[in-house]
Design a protein around this motif. Structure first.
Motif, mmCIF file in Angstrom:
data_model
loop_
_atom_site.group_PDB
_atom_site.id
_atom_site.type_symbol
_atom_site.label_atom_id
_atom_site.label_comp_id
_atom_site.label_asym_id
_atom_site.label_seq_id
_atom_site.Cartn_x
_atom_site.Cartn_y
_atom_site.Cartn_z
ATOM 1 N N GLY A 199 1.850 0.408 -4.251
ATOM 2 C CA GLY A 199 1.351 1.277 -3.779
ATOM 3 C C GLY A 199 1.974 2.655 -3.934
ATOM 4 O O GLY A 199 1.487 3.781 -3.357
ATOM 5 N N ASP A 200 3.464 2.615 -3.998
ATOM 6 C CA ASP A 200 4.382 3.885 -3.797
ATOM 7 C C ASP A 200 4.984 4.193 -4.998
ATOM 8 O O ASP A 200 5.369 5.191 -5.157
ATOM 9 N N GLU A 226 0.729 -1.210 -0.138
ATOM 10 C CA GLU A 226 0.127 0.129 0.154
ATOM 11 C C GLU A 226 0.806 1.287 -0.058
ATOM 12 O O GLU A 226 0.475 2.422 -0.529
ATOM 13 N N ASP A 227 1.894 1.350 0.443
ATOM 14 C CA ASP A 227 2.836 2.342 0.962
ATOM 15 C C ASP A 227 4.188 1.980 0.834
ATOM 16 O O ASP A 227 4.708 0.941 0.614
ATOM 17 N N GLU A 228 5.073 3.086 1.169
ATOM 18 C CA GLU A 228 6.478 2.840 1.045
ATOM 19 C C GLU A 228 6.982 1.803 2.102
ATOM 20 O O GLU A 228 7.961 1.279 1.941
#
Length: 426
Positions: free
Chosen positions: A324-325, A116-118
């Motif tokens: 995500g990132d 989803e993210d970093e």
């Protein structure tokens, strides 16, 4: 931009890829738009065929003095009226489909980590040992302000927040870094230096994917043009609407330019110092390749960016970004993160992405394979080689001395006129 033909043939693959990026499924809506457009085109073609047939019938009827002439003329006039409105509707349907496709992100490659993210990014390699300090290392803005060569207050008077005035030896260090990077990429890595415009039109920004999705991060001028957020934009668009000879590929270009970003959505982040600025210098790398060699070119480009940090003897790590990132137009991205001892953290200094034919479809940039009549879309790549301002930050923090001076990295000494230490003016 994604290919609607591919979407029609692979709707589940599209929705699965969008889910990896945290986006809603879109295949059903896109196929419905395309079906509506196709049905309308079929109706339009039928009307055009009937108009042509009726026009021929009028000629025959007139020659035979047939009373059907008036009826046929009325029918043709009615069809012409229909076609006028129908052609405008076709343009609207084309635009609706194009607009829907233009905001879809690129499809990640199979080996891109899902997340989803970093926090889901994966470290690929780590290079260089962290430097040991016999004192508590300071952040770059503390060092720069104490030297008297980094001025944020006067910059704010001139332009507001997120601007910096560099003076004397730090201004020269910024220039030295840019020249060093350009020389490395042009003389050793085979890139051609380009000096592009800093103002571009909206079609150019659409071509590389900044428009329409990222309008808020751009600075627009009063005449409708935009300041470039990165030299990727003009460099990549140099091949827009062209058909290239495969023998001319790959095309490798580099440029040192100022870049301008509004930093929309970054309120409260990195407000001190030079890490996140509205205006900054960057050396950009762009490659135009054929479909078969873009992945190989991605690895090569990343190694070219890494070489900059190796020559400066800076510790860094190369990260594979998760779905995500990753950026909007990328199929796969490597971020280079340099160690900043003042922050005690790794921070991004370069991002290298392979985009496949995503940008080429928007730009209509193609090549003709040897021995083939048909054309294919080129593949595009872009990367920072590297961000000059962040490289300056890294040098200042990693080469700081206890007395507040900064040692000049050996690779930059020739570009600094032989100066080996940056010290406060006496």
């Amino acid at each position: 931009m994604l290919d609607i033909k591919w979407i029609r043939e692979n709707p589940q693959a599209l929705d699965a890829a969008l889910a990896k990026r945290g986006a809603e499924p879109a295949s059903a809506r896109l196929i419905e738009l395309d079906e509506k457009r196709r049905r309308h085109i079929a109706t339009l073609q039928e009307a055009q065929e009937r108009r042509n047939a009726a026009s021929k019938e009028i000629g025959k009827a007139m020659g035979a003095k047939d009373h059907a002439t008036d009826r046929l003329k009325a029918e043709v006039a009615e069809i012409k009226l229909f076609l006028t409105s129908a052609e405008e509707e076709e343009r609207q349907l084309d635009r609706a489909l194009s607009d829907a496709l233009s905001v879809l992100p690129n499809i990640p490659l199979a080996d891109v980590p899902v997340g989803e993210d970093e926090s889901a990014n994966v470290e690929t390699r780590r290079i260089g040992d962290l430097k040991n300090f016999a004192f508590e290392p300071k952040e770059h803005f503390e060092i720069g302000e104490k030297l008297g060569y980094m001025d944020f207050e006067r910059a704010a008077k001139l332009s507001g927040s997120r601007f910096t005035v560099l003076k004397s030896q730090l201004a020269r260090l910024e220039r030295a870094l840019g020249q060093f990077m350009l020389d490395l990429h042009t003389m050793e890595h085979g890139y051609t230096e380009v000096s592009p415009p800093l103002l571009v039109n909206d079609e150019v920004l659409y071509g590389t994917g900044q428009l329409p999705k990222f309008t808020d991060d751009l600075f627009q001028t009063t005449d409708g043009r935009y300041l470039i957020p990165t030299a990727e934009v003009p460099l990549t668009n140099l091949v827009r609407e062209e058909i290239l000879d495969i023998r001319d590929l790959p095309i490798r270009m580099t440029a040192l330019t100022a870049c301008f970003r509004s930093e929309a959505g970054s309120a409260g982040r990195d407000t001190r110092g030079m890490l996140r600025q509205h205006q900054f210098m960057k050396v950009e790398l762009v490659s135009i390749t054929d479909a078969e060699h873009s992945i190989e070119e991605h690895e090569r480009m990343t190694s070219c960016a890494e070489e900059v940090l190796k020559r400066l003897d800076l510790s860094f790590r190369t990260m594979t970004l998760c779905t995500g990132d990753m950026g909007f137009g990328a199929q796969k991205t490597y971020d280079l993160e340099v160690w900043l001892p003042g922050q005690k953290a790794y921070r991004e200094i370069s991002s290298c992405s392979v985009c496949g034919d995503f940008q080429a479809r928007r730009m209509n940039a193609r090549y003709r394979p040897e021995g083939e009549k048909s054309t294919r879309f080129v593949h595009t790549l872009n990367g920072s080689g590297t961000a000059v301002g962040r490289a300056l930050i890294a040098v200042v923090e990693n080469y700081q001395n206890e007395d507040g001076s900064v040692t000049v990295p050996e690779a930059l000494v020739p570009y600094m006129g032989g100066l080996k230490r940056i010290e406060k003016a006496t």
